[in-house]
Write an enzyme that holds these catalytic residues in place. Sequence first.
Site, PDB file in Angstrom:
ATOM      1  N   ARG A  24      -2.251  -0.724  -9.068  1.00  0.00           N
ATOM      2  CA  ARG A  24      -3.878  -0.087  -8.104  1.00  0.00           C
ATOM      3  C   ARG A  24      -4.051   1.632  -9.148  1.00  0.00           C
ATOM      4  NH1 ARG A  24      -6.622  -0.695  -3.991  1.00  0.00           N
ATOM      5  NH2 ARG A  24      -7.827   1.398  -4.106  1.00  0.00           N
ATOM      6  N   ASP A  77      -9.390   3.886  -3.556  1.00  0.00           N
ATOM      7  CA  ASP A  77      -9.839   2.510  -3.468  1.00  0.00           C
ATOM      8  C   ASP A  77     -11.535   2.398  -4.410  1.00  0.00           C
ATOM      9  OD1 ASP A  77      -8.200   2.053  -2.047  1.00  0.00           O
ATOM     10  OD2 ASP A  77      -9.318   1.894  -0.048  1.00  0.00           O
ATOM     11  N   ASP A 133       0.836  -1.484   0.344  1.00  0.00           N
ATOM     12  CA  ASP A 133       0.239   0.194  -0.090  1.00  0.00           C
ATOM     13  C   ASP A 133       1.312   1.379   0.079  1.00  0.00           C
ATOM     14  OD1 ASP A 133      -2.260   1.268   0.408  1.00  0.00           O
ATOM     15  OD2 ASP A 133      -3.193   0.259   2.193  1.00  0.00           O
TER      16      ASP A 133
END
Length: 493
Positions: free
Chosen positions: A203, A207, A147
């Site tokens: 990513r 989110d 992350d």
Amino acid sequence: MAALHIAFALAIFTGNAIGVNNGLARTPQMGWNNWNSLGCDVSESLLHDTSKTIVDSGLRDVGYNYVVLDDCWSAGRDEEGFLQEDLDKFPSGMSNVANEIHKKGLLFGMYSSAGEMTCARYAGSLDWEENDAKSFANWGADYLKYDNCYHMGRFGTPKISFDRYKVMWDAINSTGRPMLYSLCNWGEDYTHTWGMSIANSWRMSGDIYDSFSRPDDLCSCTDASNPHCIAPGSHCSVLNIVNKVAAYADRAQPGGWNDLDMLEVGNGGMTDEEYKAHFSLWAALKSPLLMGNDLRDLSASSLTILNNPAVIAVSQDPLGRSVARIRRDLNVAKDKYGVGEIQVWSGALYDGDQVVILLNAAGEDARISASLEEIFLHEGPESSAPQVKEEWEVYDLWANRMDNAIAQKILDAQGEEELSKLFKEANWYNATEMSYKEGLKKKDQRLMGKKIGKIAPGGSLDKKVKRHSVEMYRLKSVGQGGKRYKMHAKEEL
Ligand SMILES: *[C@@H]1O[C@H](CO)[C@@H](O)[C@H](O)[C@H]1NC(C)=O
Ligand SMILES: *[C@@H]1O[C@H](CO)[C@@H](O)[C@H](O)[C@H]1NC(C)=O
């Protein structure tokens, strides 16, 4: 035209040759992650029960093999600077948790952040990469989601972010244990331009949340290619994410994928049609397919979306190319959020097949048509693509969705004998026995969907599509089509 095609093919070859070269994620990874439905509510029993359901419901054998534990598992560092698992949550210790998962024929994923803390404010891995990679390897992890929280200002240019994430890639590599490396830096600093050199997926947005189209201030960026998009945020709808990735969908390649974030299928915020659309787009855009629902109360309707082999075969197609958006029409009826658009997506598949998605994200049902000229735009503009002159069979990839009553019987079954009888009756596609690649070579009917008609040379697809829904088709050439990808076949298939 020929020169253009060759240049394009070479670009694809190069794409296959570079990258992290750890042999993983040759097709987008599939599995489960707890975050979307459970957040920090993690435990050994959750992973145990979830793994059991993944096996018993047939999901492992349709392709979902990674069980990924997200944030909140640690109890800080010991005196030597190594991360400790929280023994209240994982009383048997992380190695034993991993062993149990491996015994079920599944793989184990873990989580950390390239920051001083993780997003939920547990110890982060920034400047501890070597120690932490060793711990993950010793525990038996096969996957790391990495992350971007609390990065101490080490971002702002592609080079700074690339370097920060590369330290962990190098640390994983030196452990000697292959681990799928999944970057989660939300598309910051143009990850889609450098992610494939050091990671298996990256990513590309903030989110996801469990809404099809609702705009939210926490996901303020609508266009990730806009340099002023400085806050990728959270609460990004399915439509928001799809609109962002449209500008670089073509960066997906075997070994490195645009990650559109975990699935929301089954979490309750969308209709059945919206979840089908979400799943279809994630599959065709070659996003990792990580289920994000609580599998301890998996419903039949969620199972029959997640287990559709005709759609998964598009995700796991050996050619490894994403669909591209070929049309976006904003001048249509809006939904209650003032959002409304119609899109057509198209992309090449193995053996010269083509996948087409008609997306109705408008406020009402609509007819959507797409001509062969549009569908094969990326093979040559203005009707120059040879495919435009061919005849095509059209296969509906949702028409053979498993009946919910059969799925319910599988979920209710007691014991292996009853289960295996039900799987036989349901004609379950078993990717453990026959990979999608093999199945596609053999033209397995379960991967083809249902034949619903043909498109004549120069003709069009023309379908009614319900609001907030998709129609998804595989096109198969009746004549000579399919030959043109034999070059890729040599490299990849
Ligand atoms: C799939 O095949 C494997 C290997 O033969 C077998 O162990 C498993 O039970 C099968 N799964 C299903 C859902 O039929
Ligand atoms: C480490 O990197 C090398 C070179 O890219 C690669 O061949 C090897 O498979 C990697 N090893 C692991 C464990 O990822």
